[in-house]
Scaffold this active site. Structure first.
Site, PDB file in Angstrom:
ATOM      1  N   HIS A 475       0.817  -1.211   0.000  1.00 12.93           N
ATOM      2  CA  HIS A 475       0.000   0.000   0.000  1.00 12.93           C
ATOM      3  C   HIS A 475       0.856   1.268   0.000  1.00 12.93           C
ATOM      4  O   HIS A 475       0.597   2.176   0.793  1.00 12.93           O
ATOM      5  CB  HIS A 475      -0.915   0.028   1.232  1.00 12.93           C
TER       6      HIS A 475
HETATM    7  C1  LIG Z   1      -0.200  -7.508  -4.573  1.00 14.38           C
HETATM    8  C2  LIG Z   1      -1.081  -6.358  -4.169  1.00 14.38           C
HETATM    9  C3  LIG Z   1      -2.205  -6.592  -3.377  1.00 14.38           C
HETATM   10  C4  LIG Z   1      -3.011  -5.525  -2.992  1.00 14.38           C
HETATM   11  N1  LIG Z   1      -4.187  -5.790  -2.348  1.00 14.38           N
HETATM   12  C5  LIG Z   1      -5.073  -4.788  -2.167  1.00 14.38           C
HETATM   13  C6  LIG Z   1      -6.397  -5.052  -1.735  1.00 14.38           C
HETATM   14  O1  LIG Z   1      -6.808  -6.210  -1.576  1.00 14.38           O
HETATM   15  N2  LIG Z   1      -7.241  -4.005  -1.535  1.00 14.38           N
HETATM   16  C7  LIG Z   1      -6.831  -2.722  -1.727  1.00 14.38           C
HETATM   17  O2  LIG Z   1      -7.627  -1.815  -1.474  1.00 14.38           O
HETATM   18  N3  LIG Z   1      -5.585  -2.438  -2.156  1.00 14.38           N
HETATM   19  C8  LIG Z   1      -4.722  -3.440  -2.433  1.00 14.38           C
HETATM   20  N4  LIG Z   1      -3.502  -3.161  -2.969  1.00 14.38           N
HETATM   21  C9  LIG Z   1      -3.130  -1.753  -3.191  1.00 14.38           C
HETATM   22  C10 LIG Z   1      -3.898  -1.100  -4.338  1.00 14.38           C
HETATM   23  O3  LIG Z   1      -4.088  -2.007  -5.398  1.00 14.38           O
HETATM   24  C11 LIG Z   1      -3.136   0.159  -4.777  1.00 14.38           C
HETATM   25  O4  LIG Z   1      -3.036   1.050  -3.678  1.00 14.38           O
HETATM   26  C12 LIG Z   1      -3.828   0.896  -5.911  1.00 14.38           C
HETATM   27  O5  LIG Z   1      -4.083   0.024  -6.983  1.00 14.38           O
HETATM   28  C13 LIG Z   1      -2.966   2.071  -6.351  1.00 14.38           C
HETATM   29  O6  LIG Z   1      -3.574   2.718  -7.428  1.00 14.38           O
HETATM   30  P1  LIG Z   1      -2.798   3.795  -8.277  1.00 14.38           P
HETATM   31  O7  LIG Z   1      -3.739   4.267  -9.308  1.00 14.38           O
HETATM   32  O8  LIG Z   1      -2.163   4.769  -7.373  1.00 14.38           O
HETATM   33  O9  LIG Z   1      -1.572   2.997  -8.962  1.00 14.38           O
HETATM   34  P2  LIG Z   1      -1.565   1.710  -9.876  1.00 14.38           P
HETATM   35  O10 LIG Z   1      -2.864   0.999  -9.830  1.00 14.38           O
HETATM   36  O11 LIG Z   1      -0.336   0.950  -9.538  1.00 14.38           O
HETATM   37  O12 LIG Z   1      -1.461   2.306 -11.356  1.00 14.38           O
HETATM   38  C14 LIG Z   1      -0.331   2.890 -11.916  1.00 14.38           C
HETATM   39  C15 LIG Z   1      -0.311   2.519 -13.394  1.00 14.38           C
HETATM   40  O13 LIG Z   1       0.622   3.341 -14.058  1.00 14.38           O
HETATM   41  C16 LIG Z   1       1.365   2.560 -14.979  1.00 14.38           C
HETATM   42  N5  LIG Z   1       2.634   3.258 -15.205  1.00 14.38           N
HETATM   43  C17 LIG Z   1       3.609   3.499 -14.290  1.00 14.38           C
HETATM   44  N6  LIG Z   1       4.603   4.194 -14.850  1.00 14.38           N
HETATM   45  C18 LIG Z   1       4.258   4.402 -16.137  1.00 14.38           C
HETATM   46  C19 LIG Z   1       4.880   5.057 -17.217  1.00 14.38           C
HETATM   47  N7  LIG Z   1       6.078   5.661 -17.092  1.00 14.38           N
HETATM   48  N8  LIG Z   1       4.257   5.061 -18.432  1.00 14.38           N
HETATM   49  C20 LIG Z   1       3.041   4.469 -18.581  1.00 14.38           C
HETATM   50  N9  LIG Z   1       2.407   3.820 -17.578  1.00 14.38           N
HETATM   51  C21 LIG Z   1       3.010   3.805 -16.366  1.00 14.38           C
HETATM   52  C22 LIG Z   1       1.489   1.227 -14.274  1.00 14.38           C
HETATM   53  O14 LIG Z   1       1.827   0.187 -15.165  1.00 14.38           O
HETATM   54  C23 LIG Z   1       0.119   1.081 -13.657  1.00 14.38           C
HETATM   55  O15 LIG Z   1      -0.800   0.466 -14.532  1.00 14.38           O
HETATM   56  C24 LIG Z   1      -2.662  -4.203  -3.364  1.00 14.38           C
HETATM   57  C25 LIG Z   1      -1.548  -3.972  -4.167  1.00 14.38           C
HETATM   58  C26 LIG Z   1      -0.765  -5.041  -4.584  1.00 14.38           C
HETATM   59  C27 LIG Z   1       0.419  -4.774  -5.476  1.00 14.38           C
END
Ligand SMILES: Cc1cc2nc3c(=O)[nH]c(=O)nc-3n(C[C@H](O)[C@H](O)[C@H](O)COP(=O)(O)OP(=O)(O)OC[C@H]3O[C@@H](n4cnc5c(N)ncnc54)[C@H](O)[C@@H]3O)c2cc1C
Length: 536
Positions: A475
């Site tokens: 997280h």
């Molecule tokens: C194994 C695991 C289990 C988890 N379990 C839970 C759960 O059960 N419940 C929960 O609430 N949370 C859970 N989480 C946490 C939750 O999924 C994350 O906090 C949330 O998805 C974050 O969202 P975000 O939009 O900030 O980033 P992300 O969803 O990580 O999205 C970022 C995106 O940007 C893309 N990206 C990055 N850099 C670039 C670039 N330079 N060019 C183009 N694309 C790029 C990445 O590929 C990715 O698709 C878990 C996370 C993991 C890894």
């Protein structure tokens, strides 16, 4: 082919927040390009909830969907390099997560607002939370119906999880709580999940599947290497690999939604970050900001108890038969999150809101930890794993550049356990779990404590072992902090300070972490960002 195209908005990263934001912007009629480094999420490995367990245990599969980051050696955790798993696929980390759906405590958002983040108090973000969900019990003042993300309670709980909920309520002196995302968080509850009918509802599934919008272009396998900044304004992005290499110009804005590691990494590559650090890497500085500071994360210590009533076994034949049953008749455990029960409880150090989250799943977990130098063990017997979880860590770390080459992974140093209070709270959690498991409502079903086990019978031995066992809950947040003072990277409208036409919208903007899993808050940030940008 070298691409050179123009859009109103370019959103970088199709993760939990990015998919939501891009779809909402496009619904307003704007021309939107969403750029994602990973590929399609149309694979059972992502979409069938129970397959997450296989993903995590088969490195070859994990590599296909994960950035493969590790932390820098953690001095307070025996110099372990702890996996920093991040989805590299449509849906981002929401495509590989545990599907747990938790908004956090309303106080978390009120605290953000009290620190100056006007417009982010719970009453302000509530419409965004309600808009994104389709809650199985229907709409109330607090819950939403008809939104793109299906939210259901876990069901058909194993007897082990049922007994655990009763024993936790009795031991911790909390009530059974029917909806921790409703009136009150505290209590012993059945987990809520973003899944329905055997399908994972990531933001990609909920918002992008069959979106039918000609003005929304989703580019996959396209990594952004730099946001182009000219005369103090973001004018577009450069895609540095894949078939769509080239530049996308933005007439309105570039919004970075690349996650808690990807967003600070990309900003720094683009000349937005700590000036001295950027100069060390020969990067021209456009804005000197504390990008990459304030990184923090939840931690837990998995504790596994052998219980016949947990039913599930971590064997290949058990998984194979689960898959077969799911494909032939559906509705099995494979159709849902692997987690079943949760508690939000108060440690002796807590104020008036819960400071411990207790996750429970009826499976044996790898021990002593997933990054053990020797291959970790997974016991094949039915077992209940319980994870006392530190939800308000005091430790803070950083994301920094290893190199100005966009292909190089950033240096991730979460600073785990640097603040002694964090270890103290985890030890309180471990003691509480042991007390729960000794409660008469469950003790009769427990054959043994497998992990940590009898070698660590008390607080003193556990305190010594903790650095070997405490691990990430995946997280990470906070690395492009929202705020109004010099610690802030973005202002409360998510605009990067000192650069026009550039915002950040994802988990990295959280000034402080929410008390619970971070996917629902990240999707909410996508919704909320769209309202801010569109002036709704
Ligand atoms: C194994 C695991 C289990 C988890 N379990 C839970 C759960 O059960 N419940 C929960 O609430 N949370 C859970 N989480 C946490 C939750 O999924 C994350 O906090 C949330 O998805 C974050 O969202 P975000 O939009 O900030 O980033 P992300 O969803 O990580 O999205 C970022 C995106 O940007 C893309 N990206 C990055 N850099 C670039 C670039 N330079 N060019 C183009 N694309 C790029 C990445 O590929 C990715 O698709 C878990 C996370 C993991 C890894």
């Amino acid at each position: 082919m070298h691409m050179d195209r123009t859009a109103d908005y370019v959103v970088v990263g199709a993760g939990s927040a990015g998919c939501v934001l891009a779809k909402r912007l496009a619904e307003s009629g704007a021309d939107v390009v969403l750029v994602e480094a990973g590929g399609s999420d149309r694979t059972a490995l992502v979409r069938k909830p129970g397959l997450i367990a296989i993903f995590h245990n088969v490195p070859q599969l994990k590599k296909r969907l994960d950035w493969g980051f590790y932390s820098a050696p953690q001095p307070n955790a025996l110099d372990r390099k702890i996996p920093q798993t991040r989805g590299r696929v449509l849906g981002g980390s929401g495509s590989i997560n545990g599907l747990l759906f938790v908004r956090g405590h309303r106080r978390n958002y009120d605290d953000w607002a009290a620190e100056g983040c006007e417009g982010w108090g719970y009453d302000d973000v509530l419409p965004s939370f309600r808009r994104m969900e389709n809650w199985e019990d229907g709409a109330t003042d607090l819950r939403g119906a008809g939104g793109p993300i299906q939210v259901t309670r876990q069901r058909d709980l194993t007897p082990a999880s049922e007994a655990f909920l009763e024993a936790m309520a009795d031991t911790a002196g909390v009530k059974r709580n029917d909806d921790y995302n409703g009136e009150e968080q505290e209590g012993a509850s059945i987990f809520q999940q973003s899944a329905h009918d055997g399908l994972r509802y990531s933001s990609s599934v909920g918002y992008l599947d069959d979106h039918g919008l000609d003005n929304l272009t989703v580019l996959t396998k396209a990594t952004v290497g730099r946001v182009v900044v000219r005369d103090g304004r973001a004018t577009g992005v450069e895609i540095v690999d894949g078939k769509d290499r080239g530049t996308i110009h933005a007439t309105q804005e570039v919004i970075v939604a690349a996650g808690a590691f990807g967003s600070p990494h990309l900003l720094m590559l683009s000349g937005v970050g700590p000036a001295a650090h950027l100069r060390e890497h020969g990067i021209e500085v456009h804005a000197d900001l504390p990008v990459g500071d304030n990184l923090h994360d939840h931690m837990f210590v998995p504790m596994t108890f052998v219980m016949g009533t947990a039913r599930n076994r971590g064997t290949a034949p058990y998984f194979a038969s689960g898959l077969l049953k799911e494909w032939t008749r559906g509705g099995t455990w494979m159709a849902r999150s692997v987690f079943e029960a949760v508690g939000f409880v108060r440690s002796p150090q807590a104020g008036d809101i819960p400071d411990l989250q207790i996750h429970a799943l009826p499976w044996s977990y790898p021990f002593p930890n997933q990054d053990a130098p020797t291959r970790h063990k997974v016991d094949k017997r039915p077992a209940l794993t319980i994870m006392p979880t530190l939800i308000y860590p005091k430790s803070r770390g950083t994301v920094r550049l290893a190199s100005a080459d966009p292909a190089a992974a950033p240096v991730i140093d979460p600073g785990y356990l640097t603040e002694p209070d964090d270890a103290r709270l985890l030890l309180d959690g471990i003691e509480l779990v042991r007390e729960i498991m000794a409660n008469r409502l469950i003790a009769g079903d427990v054959t043994a404590e497998l992990s940590p086990g009898p070698e660590f019978p008390d607080r003193a031995t556990m305190a010594r072992e903790l650095p070997n066992r405490a691990t990430t809950v995946y997280h990470p947040v906070g690395s492009c902090r929202m705020g109004t003072d010099e610690r802030a990277v973005v202002d409360p409208a998510l605009r990067v300070r000192g650069v026009e036409g550039l915002r950040v919208a994802d988990a990295s903007i959280m000034p402080s972490i929410t008390g619970g899993n971070t996917a629902a808050p990240s999707m909410m940030i996508g919704e909320h960002a769209a309202s801010l940008i569109l002036g709704g």
